[in-house]
Design a protein around this motif. Sequence first.
Motif, PDB file in Angstrom:
ATOM      1  N   CYS A 273     -95.449   9.876  55.839  1.00 32.42           N
ATOM      2  CA  CYS A 273     -94.808  11.099  55.742  1.00 32.42           C
ATOM      3  C   CYS A 273     -93.498  10.150  56.583  1.00 32.42           C
ATOM      4  O   CYS A 273     -93.427   9.608  57.571  1.00 32.42           O
ATOM      5  N   TRP A 274     -92.688  10.579  55.636  1.00 31.47           N
ATOM      6  CA  TRP A 274     -91.036  10.090  56.659  1.00 31.47           C
ATOM      7  C   TRP A 274     -89.803  11.058  56.414  1.00 31.47           C
ATOM      8  O   TRP A 274     -90.155  12.161  55.912  1.00 31.47           O
ATOM      9  N   LEU A 275     -89.420  11.547  58.006  1.00 35.29           N
ATOM     10  CA  LEU A 275     -88.800  12.386  58.541  1.00 35.29           C
ATOM     11  C   LEU A 275     -86.641  12.497  58.492  1.00 35.29           C
ATOM     12  O   LEU A 275     -86.771  11.252  59.433  1.00 35.29           O
ATOM     13  N   GLY A 288     -98.411  12.128  62.317  1.00 34.13           N
ATOM     14  CA  GLY A 288     -99.873  13.113  61.986  1.00 34.13           C
ATOM     15  C   GLY A 288     -99.801  13.252  60.424  1.00 34.13           C
ATOM     16  O   GLY A 288    -101.591  12.071  60.243  1.00 34.13           O
ATOM     17  N   PRO A 289     -99.375  13.390  59.463  1.00 32.20           N
ATOM     18  CA  PRO A 289    -100.141  13.414  58.458  1.00 32.20           C
ATOM     19  C   PRO A 289     -99.940  12.145  58.327  1.00 32.20           C
ATOM     20  O   PRO A 289     -99.106  10.520  58.053  1.00 32.20           O
ATOM     21  N   MET A 307     -92.301  23.292  58.535  1.00 40.02           N
ATOM     22  CA  MET A 307     -92.728  22.754  57.624  1.00 40.02           C
ATOM     23  C   MET A 307     -94.024  21.982  57.218  1.00 40.02           C
ATOM     24  O   MET A 307     -94.977  22.179  58.657  1.00 40.02           O
ATOM     25  N   PHE A 308     -93.909  21.843  55.822  1.00 41.15           N
ATOM     26  CA  PHE A 308     -95.826  21.542  55.920  1.00 41.15           C
ATOM     27  C   PHE A 308     -95.964  20.220  54.827  1.00 41.15           C
ATOM     28  O   PHE A 308     -94.831  20.338  53.394  1.00 41.15           O
ATOM     29  N   ALA A 309     -96.483  19.706  54.992  1.00 39.56           N
ATOM     30  CA  ALA A 309     -96.922  18.338  54.906  1.00 39.56           C
ATOM     31  C   ALA A 309     -98.574  18.233  53.930  1.00 39.56           C
ATOM     32  O   ALA A 309     -99.643  18.484  54.755  1.00 39.56           O
ATOM     33  N   ALA A 310     -98.727  18.110  52.093  1.00 41.00           N
ATOM     34  CA  ALA A 310    -100.150  17.898  52.178  1.00 41.00           C
ATOM     35  C   ALA A 310     -99.987  16.400  51.313  1.00 41.00           C
ATOM     36  O   ALA A 310     -99.104  15.487  50.596  1.00 41.00           O
ATOM     37  N   THR A 311    -101.239  16.008  51.764  1.00 41.98           N
ATOM     38  CA  THR A 311    -101.652  14.660  51.583  1.00 41.98           C
ATOM     39  C   THR A 311    -103.182  15.068  50.741  1.00 41.98           C
ATOM     40  O   THR A 311    -103.450  15.944  50.798  1.00 41.98           O
ATOM     41  N   GLY A 312    -103.766  13.419  49.910  1.00 44.59           N
ATOM     42  CA  GLY A 312    -104.982  13.893  49.962  1.00 44.59           C
ATOM     43  C   GLY A 312    -105.886  14.300  50.916  1.00 44.59           C
ATOM     44  O   GLY A 312    -106.968  14.352  50.429  1.00 44.59           O
ATOM     45  N   LYS A 313    -105.579  13.901  52.403  1.00 46.75           N
ATOM     46  CA  LYS A 313    -106.353  14.168  52.908  1.00 46.75           C
ATOM     47  C   LYS A 313    -106.520  15.540  53.770  1.00 46.75           C
ATOM     48  O   LYS A 313    -107.359  16.301  54.950  1.00 46.75           O
ATOM     49  N   GLY A 322     -90.312  18.914  62.836  1.00 42.16           N
ATOM     50  CA  GLY A 322     -91.145  17.389  62.592  1.00 42.16           C
ATOM     51  C   GLY A 322     -91.262  16.546  63.003  1.00 42.16           C
ATOM     52  O   GLY A 322     -91.951  15.475  63.535  1.00 42.16           O
ATOM     53  N   GLN A 323     -91.682  16.753  64.723  1.00 42.00           N
ATOM     54  CA  GLN A 323     -91.691  15.861  66.115  1.00 42.00           C
ATOM     55  C   GLN A 323     -93.185  16.061  66.382  1.00 42.00           C
ATOM     56  O   GLN A 323     -93.539  14.964  66.611  1.00 42.00           O
ATOM     57  N   THR A 324     -93.389  17.068  66.190  1.00 38.26           N
ATOM     58  CA  THR A 324     -95.252  17.355  65.482  1.00 38.26           C
ATOM     59  C   THR A 324     -95.913  17.643  65.106  1.00 38.26           C
ATOM     60  O   THR A 324     -95.186  18.801  64.380  1.00 38.26           O
ATOM     61  N   TRP A 325     -96.903  17.447  64.070  1.00 31.96           N
ATOM     62  CA  TRP A 325     -97.582  17.784  63.408  1.00 31.96           C
ATOM     63  C   TRP A 325     -99.133  18.297  64.050  1.00 31.96           C
ATOM     64  O   TRP A 325     -99.389  17.862  64.939  1.00 31.96           O
TER      65      TRP A 325
END
Length: 882
Positions: A273-275, A288-289, A307-313, A322-325
């Motif tokens: 993931c990129w910000l 993180g993601p 903010m939230f990021a969803a992946t297959g994992k 977005g600095q830490t996850w």
Amino acid sequence: MLWRVHTRFLGNSQDHTECDGFVSYIIGFLQVRSRFWGTNWIHEGWRQGLRSALEEFAGEAVDGTGALRPDAKKSLSRESQPRRLGWVGSYAVVPLARGIRVVSSMMSKEKSMKCRALWLSGKCFGLFLLLLVSACWEQKAACSEAPAKQIPWEPVGLSGGGAMFSPAISPADPNLMMLNCDMSAAYISEDGGRNWRMIHHAQLRTDIRCRPGFHPSDPNIIYASSRGRLRISRDRGRTFTPVGDLRESLYGEIAINPSDANVMLVGTRNGQCWLSRDAGTAWTACNGPDGQVIGFHFDRTRKGRVMFAATGKGIWRSEDGGQTWAEKTSGPQRKEIQGFAGGSNSADNVIMLYCTIRSREENGTFKGGIYCSRDRGETWHWAMGRGINMETKKADRWAYGSIPQYKQLLATDAKPLTVYAMNTSTGFHPPHHDTVYHSDDGGETWRDTYFMDPRFERYNVAPNYVTASTGQSFKGGDVPFGVAICNTDPNRLILVRSECHVTHDGGKTWFNGHTYPAPGDSPKPGCAWVCNGLVVTTTWNYCFDPFEGNRHYIAYTDIGFARSTDGGKTWTWWDKYSWAPWRNTCYEIAFDPAVPGKMWGAFSNVHDIPNDNIISERHGHNRPGGVCISRDFGTSWEHEARGIPPRPVTSVVLDTRSSKGMRTLYAGVFMEGVYKSTDDGKTWALKKNGLGHPQNMRVSRVTLHRDGTLFAMVCAKRPAYGKPLMSKGVGLYRSRDGAETWTKVNASRLFLYPKDFTVHPENSSIILVGTCDSSWEDRSGGLYLSEDGGGTWQRIGREGRQTFGGYFHPKFDGWIYMTLTEGAPGAGLWLTRDNGMTWEAFNDLPFSNIQRVAFAPSNDAVMYVTTFGGSVWRGPIVPHEE
């Protein structure tokens, strides 16, 4: 007046205007024609006679050499001399011999009488030509005084029918939508999905794996992936430019923070993931993601800083912009995330997160499916509420699986408790069907809202040409290829497969985003349909009926065949009672020259021959095909051919010299050879003596020249996937004895990867062959010309790695069109007006993967181009000038 006509034909605005230029055009035209007639009969006496005629008509304006006198030049109005040659009416004026000059020649006394006679005949002919031009000019003067009107390119044929992906809807303008197809193009709708415009290939190329991102408040700004690279539009998708320093290929979604449009998140194909915090200019990787991105959400109750990021994992949360996850997937029993969506509303201080994991059966009980979180991912609760499918066995043999999988979710900030879920089927009929489930209470209760088959009691999807013609849908039970929702209007959804379905009322009703009936017509078998711009299909040939000019036909991949009775304005699809037994692809049509409505078609359930899906062995080619006949202008088709094995038929041609009712026909049969019929297509016999090779009989096209010469192309073949192309059999073959024996035309030049060929209509020794590079190291592809029947070959054009073919203009000598397909680096259509010495690109044509060209019999200014994935386009025969 006649001198003005002369200068218009020359296109000159300089002081060196000369009358012999016009003579040169006429003589040049006749000389080029005589090249194909095998003689050069233009004598100097004709030149002198033409000059004499011009002198008499022009009087004192012309000197003894035929040049315009200096004092006469001043009397010519510069306004009457256009900058360059354009159009006279609907006819192109072609300078075929611009460089020819009339030169005096010394003639012997023995030839003087003969030349005198030729002089007189040339003079008479010249007077006749000038009188004719003068009369035509007077008739067309008003039209020709104005600048030539540019003919726009426009799509033709049935819309839809091919695979569509990654749609998106603008939150700033719910009528603004975008989607991608798998055949290189992206599309924009500005009226809520009813009509579409293809985005020009130079601005944006498709990306089926990355959803575009619309600006939350400015509808003019769109971010999209062009083959993995980030681009931005600031004019509602008309132009796109590269933006930012991100060098990774995009994947999943482009998300823009509704609370701060400078903040963006994207996924990439390497599982990161990129910000960006400056509207996409600079990018940093998120620590993180991990995994392929499924979706993002910005928490509106915290002004998007959370903010939230969803992946297959898994699912990750950041609370510091977005600095830490930190991973927040403790609730779901597994981390196999299939779908993700979020909605948050600062006014109500509500945030809802939704995810799906893989469904499974444990001891007869449904497990997995949809989960929700009301506390930013700290805890997750099962959201498979009342009304949703939780079956664990198949209801019928048409089921996609024994347990429904929920792969896609949609939610909005406008109403966070409203959520939609798309599922696979456990049976064909409701309540087991694949549908769109709708919940307004965060998943506690559900209702199905999508009934696409006309036989369903609650059928609520508007008929399209498939459902109206057949009375059924041909769904496979899987979820759509792509879905999207408007973040500011939860009632607006779009879902795409080979159809595009749109709802503006939360799923109560759905309309077709890919077509609609012609005005005044109602959906039914035989109904005419309008092309709405969402053209995503491959077309092989565009045909004009020889008896009725308004009847047009398209040979398609995926949807087989379509016909028009109004000159291509609207189109009728065949139906299950009239289509050919092999309805996936129609490659070619042959018309009986004496019987209106009688035609033969080449059909197959294998598509893409001879393109790379077949040559690379990515697609199977063992499905059947055959030759069919229609006696009612293509309304219905019957299989009467005996003797042809059930193999893909790629070509069918008719010998017009054969007797009515006992026509001789030839068919190209993939992996078999060429078959011949002498009894109107009833029985067929294989004719392959000297053709191809036992290991390669992949006949991809057959043509019959007017002089009786038969040609057949054997296309490329690999012995196995990943192996180099084999040289055995591949090439162009010729028969001069009705297919009894064949010889290789390109014996002097190896073509490992030819795609198409064309033979000059006046001379079967002049041949064009389009070829492709046979490997990444090879650079031999291009357009090749032979003027001696294949003895020698010259490459006259190359603009990309895969040249499909070259095509002679039927009226203008020296004009050749070159087409590129499958990854054309720029324009896919090119024109030379000097037999390949120079080329011009059709830069205005929006689609780039072009296959063949066809010329309208009733309009010399218009042509049609068939494409690999963009249907048919109608436009000008010459490129527009900047």
